[in-house]
Design a protein around this motif. Structure first.
Motif, short mmCIF file in Angstrom:
data_model
loop_
_atom_site.label_atom_id
_atom_site.label_comp_id
_atom_site.label_asym_id
_atom_site.label_seq_id
_atom_site.Cartn_x
_atom_site.Cartn_y
_atom_site.Cartn_z
N ILE A 127 48.61 57.08 37.87
CA ILE A 127 47.82 56.33 39.03
C ILE A 127 48.71 56.21 40.23
N ILE A 128 49.96 55.84 39.93
CA ILE A 128 50.91 55.96 41.31
C ILE A 128 50.85 57.24 42.01
N ASP A 129 51.17 58.24 41.15
CA ASP A 129 51.04 59.66 41.77
C ASP A 129 49.82 60.05 42.63
N ILE A 200 51.78 43.77 50.73
CA ILE A 200 51.57 42.75 49.78
C ILE A 200 50.94 43.17 48.58
N MET A 201 49.78 43.81 48.96
CA MET A 201 48.98 44.48 47.71
C MET A 201 49.41 45.49 47.19
N SER A 202 50.37 46.39 47.71
CA SER A 202 51.08 47.49 46.91
C SER A 202 51.98 47.06 46.11
N ILE A 203 52.62 45.67 46.17
CA ILE A 203 53.18 45.38 45.02
C ILE A 203 52.54 45.33 43.71
N ASP A 204 51.42 45.07 43.68
CA ASP A 204 50.52 45.19 42.61
C ASP A 204 49.77 46.74 42.60
N VAL A 205 50.67 47.73 42.44
CA VAL A 205 50.30 48.92 42.87
C VAL A 205 49.02 49.55 41.96
N HIS A 206 48.71 49.07 40.90
CA HIS A 206 47.68 49.44 40.05
C HIS A 206 46.27 48.59 40.49
N TRP A 207 46.36 47.63 41.37
CA TRP A 207 45.32 46.76 41.48
C TRP A 207 45.00 47.08 42.93
N PHE A 208 43.82 46.89 43.41
CA PHE A 208 43.02 46.73 44.74
C PHE A 208 41.96 45.74 44.80
N ILE A 274 35.65 39.71 40.50
CA ILE A 274 36.65 40.46 39.86
C ILE A 274 36.63 39.69 38.36
N TRP A 275 36.96 38.52 38.20
CA TRP A 275 36.77 37.87 36.97
C TRP A 275 35.31 38.00 36.38
N TYR A 276 34.36 38.25 36.95
CA TYR A 276 32.84 38.31 36.41
C TYR A 276 32.76 39.76 35.82
N ALA A 277 33.36 40.60 36.45
CA ALA A 277 33.18 42.15 36.21
C ALA A 277 34.12 42.24 34.83
N ASN A 278 35.16 41.63 34.70
CA ASN A 278 36.12 41.81 33.54
C ASN A 278 36.40 43.21 33.18
N MET A 279 36.89 43.74 34.30
CA MET A 279 37.36 45.28 34.06
C MET A 279 38.79 45.17 33.96
N PRO A 280 39.28 45.64 32.84
CA PRO A 280 40.73 45.50 32.75
C PRO A 280 41.80 45.85 33.68
N GLU A 281 41.42 47.04 34.51
CA GLU A 281 42.19 47.39 35.74
C GLU A 281 42.07 46.46 36.66
N GLU A 282 41.21 45.43 36.88
CA GLU A 282 41.11 44.65 37.95
C GLU A 282 41.54 43.18 37.49
N VAL A 283 41.25 42.82 36.59
CA VAL A 283 41.61 41.34 35.91
C VAL A 283 43.22 41.23 35.60
N THR A 284 43.98 42.14 35.56
CA THR A 284 45.31 42.16 35.19
C THR A 284 46.02 41.23 36.45
N TYR A 285 45.30 41.56 37.54
CA TYR A 285 46.07 40.49 38.73
C TYR A 285 46.12 39.15 38.29
N TYR A 286 45.02 38.75 37.86
CA TYR A 286 44.66 37.29 37.64
C TYR A 286 45.21 36.75 36.44
N ILE A 287 44.93 37.77 35.52
CA ILE A 287 45.71 37.37 34.16
C ILE A 287 47.34 37.17 34.22
N ALA A 288 47.94 37.91 35.18
CA ALA A 288 49.50 37.83 35.37
C ALA A 288 49.71 36.27 35.99
N ARG A 289 48.71 35.79 36.95
CA ARG A 289 48.92 34.63 37.44
C ARG A 289 48.44 33.35 36.74
#
Length: 398
Positions: A127-129, A200-208, A274-289
């Motif tokens: 993903i980063i590549d 800021i957003m690139s800190i959570d590089v897998h998320w957007f 994001i939370w309603y869609a419940n897609m793993p690659e997106e909700v990780t941002y909120y799960i961490a917090r």
């Protein structure tokens, strides 16, 4: 009327700087693990937060020029004073980003570490590549220099013409500022989002999130309006600004109220979708917090939404210096916490904790920030003397 910095103000700002520096040093030398990463995360949080306040004050000034607003003229120098922190904010941000880059991202921007884009490395991340055409050190710094140079040049131009207008009067400078203000807004419409993606957003590089740039913009705009009202009320309390009336205070209070709701709308829209869609690659941002910082994360939202909604709803509250100061300070702390959570959780995850370093660094930069604003106020008359809309601003009533 000329402003002079009082001895008390000098003592308070110096005390903040000294105490902040002492706490920062003690915190830095007593950290047991993740020392550099934690220090740079704190530095990025605070350098970005105060830089953004200066930047959004510049944006607000350009907005008034572009819309040919009259009411703001009586408080124009307060806006310019806050925007005048921008050159120092740029310097602190460049130093912080430079050190982070020197250490290959320092585990804050992990996409800077070549191990994550090297297919033969066991750290390789596809993903980063895949994002490396945009997220790479060279292009990152090209964009960063473009942002900061643009802001700096526009600030210098606005400040120079503002002081020149005091000397020569007329309408030529006003109409030049009108054009320059509109031009700045065009640049800022793009840069306000892309700089947030980069820093800021690139800190959570897998998320957007497509709303993220606007979300950060709204929070920093609200913070800038709070600082502008606090500076104005401080000067009024000292007996300055006789031409600033309750209507001017009310208008700035309305901006605080409006931008608080704008930020809250962005927060909820981003979270809900994001939370309603419940897609793993997106909700990780909120799960961490939510999992590790639930009280802080939702508490920050409640403070930044509920306080202005419940307290600043009425007309009288937006004209009351005590209420505005109380709510403003709480909102300012709440939005600092927002930036802290964006940077620290993304870079350090559950290993982060709040200590002397996290307390000292904001105090250090806050003391310097206030001192710079006060120095800017002392360098020019507090009321522009030849602005074409000055008379209309003086008689502003709502």
């Amino acid at each position: 009327m000329e402003f002079k910095i009082s001895n008390r103000a000098k003592l308070v700002t110096l005390s903040l700087i000294v105490v902040g520096a002492l706490f920062t040093l003690i915190g830095a030398f007593t950290m047991e693990e993740h020392g550099l990463q934690r220090f740079l995360a704190s530095s990025l949080t605070n350098s970005f937060f105060f830089f953004a306040i200066g930047l959004l004050a510049l944006f607000f000034l350009a907005l008034q020029y572009a819309t040919e607003t009259a009411w703001y003229v009586s408080v124009k120098r307060m806006i310019e004073a806050v925007a005048g922190y921008l050159p120092y904010g740029i310097l602190f941000l460049i130093i912080t980003l430079g050190v982070i880059t020197l250490y290959d991202g320092a585990h804050i921007y992990i996409w800077m570490d070549p191990e994550y884009t090297n297919p033969s490395s066991h750290h390789y991340d596809a993903i980063i590549d895949g994002k490396s055409a945009y997220l790479n050190k060279g292009f990152f710094w090209i964009r960063t220099v473009a942002y900061l140079a643009t802001y700096y040049l526009f600030y210098l131009g606005f400040r120079k013409r503002s002081l020149e207008e005091d000397r020569v009067g007329g309408t030529a400078i006003h109409f030049k500022n009108y054009k320059k203000g509109a031009t700045f807004l065009v640049f800022f419409a793009v840069f306000s989002s892309t700089q947030t993606w980069d820093w800021i957003m690139s800190i959570d590089v897998h998320w957007f999130s497509t709303l993220f740039g606007w979300y950060v913009f709204a929070g920093m705009w609200c913070s800038a309006m709070v600082v502008i009202i606090l500076v104005t009320l401080y000067l009024k309390r000292l007996g300055y600004l006789p031409r600033v009336n309750d209507s001017h205070i009310h208008d700035i209070g309305k901006w605080i109220f409006a931008t608080s709701f704008l930020w809250s709308y962005m927060w909820f829209s981003q979270f809900m979708l994001i939370w309603y869609a419940n897609m793993p690659e997106e909700v990780t941002y909120y799960i961490a917090r939510i999992e590790d910082y639930k009280l802080m994360y939702f508490g920050m939202f409640i403070v930044n939404f509920a306080f202005p909604m419940l307290i600043l709803m009425s007309r009288d509250a937006k004209r009351n210096a005590g209420i505005l100061s109380f709510v403003g300070l709480i909102i300012l702390a709440g939005h600092w916490m927002d930036v802290y959570l964006m940077v620290t959780v993304g870079s350090m995850g559950p290993t982060s904790h709040f200590g002397l370093l996290e307390l000292g660094m904001p105090l250090l930069i806050l003391g310097f920030f206030i001192r710079v604003i006060l120095l800017n106020l002392s360098k020019a008359p507090l009321t522009p003397v030849n602005h074409p809309y000055l008379d209309e601003s003086i008689h502003h009533e709502i």
